[in-house]
Write an enzyme that holds these catalytic residues in place. Structure first.
Site, PDB file in Angstrom:
ATOM      1  N   LYS A  33       0.919  -1.273  -0.001  1.00  0.00           N
ATOM      2  CA  LYS A  33      -0.182   0.157  -0.015  1.00  0.00           C
ATOM      3  C   LYS A  33       1.052   1.106   0.136  1.00  0.00           C
ATOM      4  O   LYS A  33       2.125   1.328   0.309  1.00  0.00           O
ATOM      5  CB  LYS A  33      -0.961   0.063   1.188  1.00  0.00           C
ATOM      6  CG  LYS A  33       0.042  -0.028   2.561  1.00  0.00           C
ATOM      7  CD  LYS A  33      -1.000  -0.222   3.728  1.00  0.00           C
ATOM      8  CE  LYS A  33      -0.314  -0.173   5.081  1.00  0.00           C
ATOM      9  NZ  LYS A  33      -1.350  -0.567   6.217  1.00  0.00           N
ATOM     10  N   ARG A 129     -10.454   0.261  16.188  1.00  0.00           N
ATOM     11  CA  ARG A 129     -10.361   0.960  15.035  1.00  0.00           C
ATOM     12  C   ARG A 129     -11.403   0.718  13.935  1.00  0.00           C
ATOM     13  O   ARG A 129     -12.299   1.338  13.399  1.00  0.00           O
ATOM     14  CB  ARG A 129      -9.060   1.131  14.603  1.00  0.00           C
ATOM     15  CG  ARG A 129      -8.775   2.195  13.679  1.00  0.00           C
ATOM     16  CD  ARG A 129      -7.238   2.233  13.293  1.00  0.00           C
ATOM     17  NE  ARG A 129      -6.901   0.862  12.368  1.00  0.00           N
ATOM     18  CZ  ARG A 129      -5.851   0.842  11.526  1.00  0.00           C
ATOM     19  NH1 ARG A 129      -4.852   1.839  11.659  1.00  0.00           N
ATOM     20  NH2 ARG A 129      -5.654  -0.285  11.100  1.00  0.00           N
ATOM     21  N   TYR A 250      17.333  29.244   8.054  1.00  0.00           N
ATOM     22  CA  TYR A 250      16.066  29.927   8.475  1.00  0.00           C
ATOM     23  C   TYR A 250      16.268  29.863  10.075  1.00  0.00           C
ATOM     24  O   TYR A 250      16.413  28.763  10.576  1.00  0.00           O
ATOM     25  CB  TYR A 250      14.975  29.096   8.151  1.00  0.00           C
ATOM     26  CG  TYR A 250      14.676  29.128   6.478  1.00  0.00           C
ATOM     27  CD1 TYR A 250      14.152  30.400   6.163  1.00  0.00           C
ATOM     28  CD2 TYR A 250      14.498  28.227   5.668  1.00  0.00           C
ATOM     29  CE1 TYR A 250      14.000  30.790   4.856  1.00  0.00           C
ATOM     30  CE2 TYR A 250      14.318  28.526   4.458  1.00  0.00           C
ATOM     31  CZ  TYR A 250      13.845  29.921   3.922  1.00  0.00           C
ATOM     32  OH  TYR A 250      13.453  30.065   2.651  1.00  0.00           O
ATOM     33  N   MET A 298      13.042  23.922   1.882  1.00  0.00           N
ATOM     34  CA  MET A 298      12.233  23.121   1.004  1.00  0.00           C
ATOM     35  C   MET A 298      13.135  22.117   0.023  1.00  0.00           C
ATOM     36  O   MET A 298      12.902  21.164  -0.279  1.00  0.00           O
ATOM     37  CB  MET A 298      11.370  24.122   0.204  1.00  0.00           C
ATOM     38  CG  MET A 298      10.352  23.329  -0.481  1.00  0.00           C
ATOM     39  SD  MET A 298       9.285  24.394  -1.387  1.00  0.00           S
ATOM     40  CE  MET A 298       8.189  25.069  -0.148  1.00  0.00           C
TER      41      MET A 298
HETATM   42  C1  LIG Z   1      -0.614  -1.732   6.840  1.00  0.00           C
HETATM   43  C2  LIG Z   1      -1.127  -3.019   7.366  1.00  0.00           C
HETATM   44  C3  LIG Z   1      -0.325  -4.004   7.593  1.00  0.00           C
HETATM   45  C4  LIG Z   1       1.183  -4.007   7.490  1.00  0.00           C
HETATM   46  O1  LIG Z   1       1.798  -3.361   8.700  1.00  0.00           O
HETATM   47  P1  LIG Z   1       3.440  -3.365   9.037  1.00  0.00           P
HETATM   48  O2  LIG Z   1       3.340  -2.822  10.646  1.00  0.00           O
HETATM   49  O3  LIG Z   1       3.756  -2.302   8.065  1.00  0.00           O
HETATM   50  O4  LIG Z   1       3.734  -4.738   8.854  1.00  0.00           O
HETATM   51  C5  LIG Z   1      -0.800  -5.253   7.977  1.00  0.00           C
HETATM   52  N1  LIG Z   1      -2.162  -5.407   8.222  1.00  0.00           N
HETATM   53  C6  LIG Z   1      -2.848  -4.241   8.084  1.00  0.00           C
HETATM   54  C7  LIG Z   1      -4.404  -4.451   8.215  1.00  0.00           C
HETATM   55  C8  LIG Z   1      -2.404  -2.922   7.723  1.00  0.00           C
HETATM   56  O5  LIG Z   1      -3.252  -1.944   7.360  1.00  0.00           O
END
Ligand SMILES: *Cc1c(COP(=O)(O)O)cnc(C)c1O
Length: 353
Positions: A33, A129, A250, A298
């Protein structure tokens, strides 16, 4: 050409995937992802395609990008689908949506599908969640079965604190998951990266490693033999001598305590290097340890070359990678490796292996 580059080592990615799979046993979804945590989802999926059992992304468009690139393995949609049209596309492209709330069950009940859809039913075992709790798990499972529209139902949950080996929360989540799913058949998937590395009791049919694939160890001991996949690097593009007491950058956040040589580096927060990095954040210059000094701009940042007399214009600067663990930079900047890696943009991306 501007030297700011993210080098992506696909051999290291494969090493980490194999390590996850052998530590966990069974099958492993490679979580790609968010553009593979900033590493390039299509390139990473292709690099793993010969051996990965499947992939996971957050939502439909991320999966369609992989299908368009020729990825044929199962792809789990971790947030599930958002409407009936997406459900139809999940069917068309053989995607496996997570079902984590009642509206998604209804969508499936009302869908016009031509073949059974494989789904992952999410149990809320304590993260609070997403997912179904307690008796609602069995009820959702039964509604999916009775709909006549689903094939295999994989039972999953997600841990809130698996990266804290001394904390009881993960054992509690395991017990809650097992209680909620006791009478339900089907494969199970519990382990994110931290649980793959630290919680053998969570090893079931499918692992879901994400961050560990990219070589950032989520466990406190960081002793799992992962190989960093991304090296974020650039070069010194100018050098300036500062008198003791002179301000730099800065806000004059850094003031030279001694006569100093400062290297200007082509890398800034618009490339994803965190503006929150304080003076002293580690960098490596031509392989030697040094430190960030002055506020990150930046497009540029500044490093201390005072103790590196051989360093000068053209010196290679590693912001993170094999010499500077991304976890160290994240800790200094008050964040986590996940966020730093996901935020990389604008730089040239080169792939090795
Ligand atoms: C993103 C995600 C993972 C991977 O988590 P990591 O900590 O990066 O291994 C696994 N399961 C779900 C549901 C996630 O959203």
């Amino acid at each position: 050409m501007r030297p700011a580059t993210a080098l992506i080592d696909l051999q290291a990615l494969r090493h980490n995937y194999r390590l996850a799979r052998s530590r966990h046993g069974g099958r492993a979804l490679a979580v790609v992802k968010a553009n593979a945590y900033g590493h390039g989802a299509v390139r990473c999926a292709h690099a793993l395609a010969a051996e990965a059992d499947g992939f996971a992304v957050a939502f439909l468009d991320e999966a369609l990008e992989l299908r368009a690139a020729g990825i044929t393995q199962p792809i789990v949609l971790l947030e599930g689908v958002f409407d009936a049209a997406e459900l139809a596309q999940a069917e068309q492209y053989a995607l496996w949506p997570v079902v984590h709330h009642a509206a998604q069950v209804e969508m499936i009940e009302q869908a016009q599908l031509t073949r059974p859809l494989d789904v992952w039913l999410k149990v809320n075992s304590g993260m609070n969640r997403a997912g179904f709790v307690g008796d609602a798990v069995g009820a959702a499972w039964q509604r999916l079965r009775d709909s006549g529209k689903v094939g295999e139902i994989t039972l999953m949950t997600h841990f809130a604190r698996a990266d804290e080996p001394q904390v009881i929360a993960t054992a509690d989540q395991l017990a809650d998951f097992d209680a909620a799913t006791r009478d339900l058949p089907g494969p199970r998937s519990l382990a994110n990266s931290a649980a793959v590395l630290g919680w053998p009791d969570a090893h079931r049919d499918w692992a879901r490693p994400g961050i560990l694939l990219y070589g950032a160890d989520p466990m406190p001991d960081e002793g799992n033999g992962l190989q960093p996949v991304m090296t974020l690097e650039s070069a010194v593009i100018a050098v300036r001598e500062l008198a003791a007491g002179a301000p730099l950058g800065y806000g004059a956040r850094f003031m030279a305590q001694r006569p100093s040589r400062i290297g200007l580096v082509a890398m800034g927060y618009a490339d994803g290097y965190p503006r929150s990095a304080p003076d002293g954040t580690p960098v490596a210059v031509d392989g030697r340890p040094s430190r960030l000094v002055g506020r990150v701009s930046m497009d540029m940042l500044t490093v201390d070359l005072t103790d590196l007399p051989e360093a000068g214009i053209g010196s290679r600067v590693e912001l993170w990678g094999r010499q500077v663990p991304v976890n160290r930079v994240a800790a200094a900047a008050g964040t986590i490796a996940y966020e730093l890696l996901c935020n990389v943009k604008r730089v040239k991306v080169d792939y090795l292996g």
